[in-house]
Write an enzyme that holds these catalytic residues in place. Sequence first.
Site, PDB file in Angstrom:
ATOM      1  N   LYS A 120       1.904  -9.081 -10.708  1.00  0.00           N
ATOM      2  CA  LYS A 120       2.320  -7.914 -11.492  1.00  0.00           C
ATOM      3  C   LYS A 120       3.830  -7.831 -11.695  1.00  0.00           C
ATOM      4  O   LYS A 120       4.286  -7.410 -12.755  1.00  0.00           O
ATOM      5  CB  LYS A 120       1.772  -6.618 -10.901  1.00  0.00           C
ATOM      6  CG  LYS A 120       2.054  -6.337  -9.463  1.00  0.00           C
ATOM      7  CD  LYS A 120       1.309  -5.081  -8.999  1.00  0.00           C
ATOM      8  CE  LYS A 120       1.539  -4.787  -7.519  1.00  0.00           C
ATOM      9  NZ  LYS A 120       0.910  -5.837  -6.659  1.00  0.00           N
ATOM     10  N   ASN A 143       6.990   0.227  -9.268  1.00  0.00           N
ATOM     11  CA  ASN A 143       6.985  -0.575  -8.045  1.00  0.00           C
ATOM     12  C   ASN A 143       7.997  -1.712  -8.122  1.00  0.00           C
ATOM     13  O   ASN A 143       8.010  -2.600  -7.279  1.00  0.00           O
ATOM     14  CB  ASN A 143       5.581  -1.139  -7.814  1.00  0.00           C
ATOM     15  CG  ASN A 143       5.326  -1.509  -6.369  1.00  0.00           C
ATOM     16  OD1 ASN A 143       5.698  -0.799  -5.456  1.00  0.00           O
ATOM     17  ND2 ASN A 143       4.696  -2.656  -6.159  1.00  0.00           N
ATOM     18  N   HIS A 189      -4.501  -5.222   1.605  1.00  0.00           N
ATOM     19  CA  HIS A 189      -4.438  -3.837   2.103  1.00  0.00           C
ATOM     20  C   HIS A 189      -5.775  -3.366   2.674  1.00  0.00           C
ATOM     21  O   HIS A 189      -6.130  -2.183   2.561  1.00  0.00           O
ATOM     22  CB  HIS A 189      -3.990  -2.881   0.990  1.00  0.00           C
ATOM     23  CG  HIS A 189      -2.668  -3.247   0.386  1.00  0.00           C
ATOM     24  ND1 HIS A 189      -1.509  -3.276   1.122  1.00  0.00           N
ATOM     25  CD2 HIS A 189      -2.327  -3.613  -0.880  1.00  0.00           C
ATOM     26  CE1 HIS A 189      -0.500  -3.638   0.334  1.00  0.00           C
ATOM     27  NE2 HIS A 189      -0.980  -3.851  -0.883  1.00  0.00           N
TER      28      HIS A 189
END
Length: 441
Positions: A120, A143, A189
């Site tokens: 990303k 981000n 995660h």
Amino acid sequence: MKFNGQDINQVAVIGLGMTGRSCASYLLKQEIVPLLVDTRVGLDNSALKQEFPLCEIVLANLDDIDFSTYQLLVVSPGISIKQAAFEKARAQGCIIAGDIELFAHSVDAPVVAITGSNGKTTVTSLLEAMASASGVKAVAAGNIGVPVLDVVTDKSIELFILELSSFQLETTDNLHLKAATVLNISDDHMDRYSDIDDYAQAKQRIYRHCETPIANRQDSLTHLIDARGQSFGLDCPANNNEFGLKDGYLMQGEQQLLAVDEMAMVGQHNQLNALAAIALGKYVGLSMDAMLSILREFTGLEHRCQLIPSSDGIVWLNDSKATNVGATLAALDGLQTHQGNIVLIAGGDAKGGDLSPLTQSFEQQISELIVMGKDAELFSEIRNDAHHVESMQAAVMLANTFVNAGDIVLLSPACASIDMFANYMERGQQFMDAVGRVNEY
């Protein structure tokens, strides 16, 4: 301040890192003096007191704070909203939101957004460069780079390009997008999500108010392909709404766009990144000629399959940003055509992720595996001849004994760095420094 149709004046900001401080500054400009909260009870808050003299600062466990009088809790992405304190606050009528949601209520210019387990940042940076080459003033935020609330009021910005994490999307409900993509989904995660489907659902929130979803058609966990949608993949595109590969070319439908060997970036994972960026850029009106020109010169980002100059003929690649299994698989997939040996340096904090998807690539592509860090033993379970070391310097020195000119040494850890390093950048820098020392001998 108007928010979700309500007049809001009682606000708490939770988490006082870069994002939290940005939120606090934004709220003060809206004439709201927020309560500032951080769960790091030992935090030295003297700098915060200087930066926000009007605000009360509380360092405490969230369960010990009474939020009953607050209308809005602005939560930093590093803090899970699944905690009991937030459930209690919701039951009392409190809104839980993040900085992206505040941005969504304030932004006027068009917005595109990118999420995914891997790639990303590359796609976001690539699209920003494509916009600039097209004469469009764009800013990459979220981000990556600057926090969104630091730039939302800049009226000169013609296009916002947001990199969004799953954590940011959890607290975002009303972000309207011209186009958005989930690039890919892989185990990551898992210390915060119940399973990979839970993680994928958080990512797919990016499509909630999106004019044109752009999905990876070869990754079912990214999907929202409907009448509005476009897609990209490494297969041949079937129509003009699909971007893909055919006979060594990036394609839209039947139209050849660019030969892959003209791209400055290497590897199939970067071909996918390029296709996603083109699809996003085409939808928001960027020049195709400008986008293709950028692909001829855009070499990628630091710590992402970054080629380290060396004098020994060995190819040293710094892929320290590969903090999960999917990223390491992408790096190895991109090197499938390499004819020489590949020595992989891996390990760190696996964050509860499943390493077993690496097994086939490790067996078929890796000549030697060197591991370190908290979860090094997990790698030995899938490759029992793994070499254990205690430092990056030791890893590089050992790798150097296994390779000759034309071989590859790849740092692609498949793990987070926090067990041994401040962040992935420090890990990558230590690798580059160690390679430099090896080349001096």
